[in-house]
Scaffold this motif. Sequence first.
Motif, short mmCIF file in Angstrom:
data_model
loop_
_atom_site.label_atom_id
_atom_site.label_comp_id
_atom_site.label_asym_id
_atom_site.label_seq_id
_atom_site.Cartn_x
_atom_site.Cartn_y
_atom_site.Cartn_z
N GLN A 25 0.83 -1.19 0.00
CA GLN A 25 0.00 0.00 0.00
C GLN A 25 0.87 1.25 0.00
OE1 GLN A 25 -3.32 -0.02 -0.17
NE2 GLN A 25 -3.32 -2.26 -0.28
N SER A 26 0.33 2.32 -0.61
CA SER A 26 0.95 3.64 -0.55
C SER A 26 -0.15 4.66 -0.64
CB SER A 26 1.95 3.83 -1.69
OG SER A 26 1.26 3.89 -2.92
N HIS A 27 0.16 5.92 -0.34
CA HIS A 27 -0.89 6.93 -0.33
C HIS A 27 -1.54 7.09 -1.69
CE1 HIS A 27 2.25 9.47 -2.13
NE2 HIS A 27 1.25 10.26 -2.51
N ALA A 28 -0.81 6.81 -2.75
CA ALA A 28 -1.37 6.96 -4.08
C ALA A 28 -2.31 5.83 -4.41
CB ALA A 28 -0.26 7.03 -5.11
N VAL A 29 -2.20 4.73 -3.72
CA VAL A 29 -3.02 3.57 -4.05
C VAL A 29 -4.39 3.69 -3.40
CG1 VAL A 29 -3.20 1.07 -3.81
CG2 VAL A 29 -1.00 2.13 -4.36
N ASP A 30 -4.48 4.26 -2.24
CA ASP A 30 -5.76 4.32 -1.52
C ASP A 30 -6.77 5.22 -2.21
OD1 ASP A 30 -4.81 2.61 0.38
OD2 ASP A 30 -4.00 4.22 1.63
N GLY A 31 -6.39 6.40 -2.56
CA GLY A 31 -7.31 7.33 -3.18
C GLY A 31 -6.77 8.74 -3.14
N PHE A 32 -7.54 9.66 -3.69
CA PHE A 32 -7.09 11.05 -3.75
C PHE A 32 -8.29 11.93 -4.00
CE2 PHE A 32 -6.77 9.12 -7.91
CZ PHE A 32 -7.48 10.00 -8.72
N GLY A 82 -2.19 15.60 -6.27
CA GLY A 82 -1.21 14.78 -6.98
C GLY A 82 -1.45 14.76 -8.48
N VAL A 83 -0.68 13.92 -9.14
CA VAL A 83 -0.78 13.84 -10.59
C VAL A 83 -2.11 13.24 -11.02
CG1 VAL A 83 0.36 11.58 -10.72
CG2 VAL A 83 0.42 13.09 -12.70
#
Length: 395
Positions: free
Chosen positions: A291-298, A303-304
């Motif tokens: 997991q990483s912050h980009a994987v969970d959602g936005f 971000g990009v």
Amino acid sequence: MPNQFIDQSFRKLILMPLGVAGGAVFGLGVIIVFLYLSMLDSGKATEIAKLATHIGTQLHQAESSERGYLLTGNDEFLQPYKDNVPRLHTQMQHLQQLLAGDADQLRDAVLAEESFRTWHTRVDALIQQQAQGQDVVPIIRQGRGRQLITNIADNLEVIAERQRIRRAEGLKRAGVTLALLAGGVLIGFIALALAFAIRGRAELQRVAQLKREGEQAFARSNAVLQHQTAMAEAESRVARLFVESGDLADIGQGLLAMLCQWSGALVGAFYVAAEDGQRFARISGHGIVRQSHAVDGFDVGEGVAGESARTQQAQWLHDVPPNYMPLASQLGDMAPSCVLALPMTGSEGTNAVIELGFLQTPSNDQVMLLERLQVAIGHGIEVSLLRARAHAHAV
């Protein structure tokens, strides 16, 4: 186009060498004419020299004949004189005709004929005197008639010698002309061969260039056709995926698998917008190991991926953080070298974002394929979301 190519090839390959050949033939024709004129001139000089020498010989014979007759009174000596004198008049006239183009020698020939007529008149007078019983022997023994004939013969020999020199010069010119003719023929053949070789080589290069251009055009057309075929097949598979599966997570998983295969991406994430359209959550992943912050959602604009959702345009991330979409390999976890965020749009804006991670930047054709599928995927997701939300409200 083929006829134009044939015409151009004919002009370049045939007409130019034919022009060279025509020029060579013209040059050879000039040389041949010059050779012919030289041979004519040499032949005429030979004829004049022979005639002048022959006249001189006959003059001596006529003089000996009349002198023998006048000294002895024997009629047998007089016959050669009677035979030669008429012929000598005719031959001297002919000699003057042949010398019509040479003023100096024509003048000498005219003087020779006048001297001959003077001598002939004197001889006829002496013959009449002898017939009347007069003694002409003392006059004959003075030798003035013989000296006059000798002078005439010498002058004629000068004419003959000049003509021999003229003939020698003409033959020399003819020899040089023959050498030029042979050299011209050789040079003409060489020039013609070179012209054919040069133009032939140029045409072969041109044909080879046209062949290369044709092959390149065919390759481009084939590439376009293959690209269009791949596009059509991809759109068909995407449409079939939405028809066969009603679950967005399964759809996302299938989309990521297909897009990674087509684009060469090694990792991917599928984000779907919430009902308010401001928050996107990951519902599917491909190749992600932790997991990483980009994987969970936005959120939109974060971000990009969030920026692509806001602008509805594809966004690239080249300086990828180590924990951003890490992918698994046999050598351990690693981060992609670049990430592409693709927004999927429907009638109400961005409804999903797909992120793809690459170790190498994809080709233009691969990017075009992804961008072309955006609309089809966006409409499919919109229909699936509406169906899922309608089902949720109904429950």
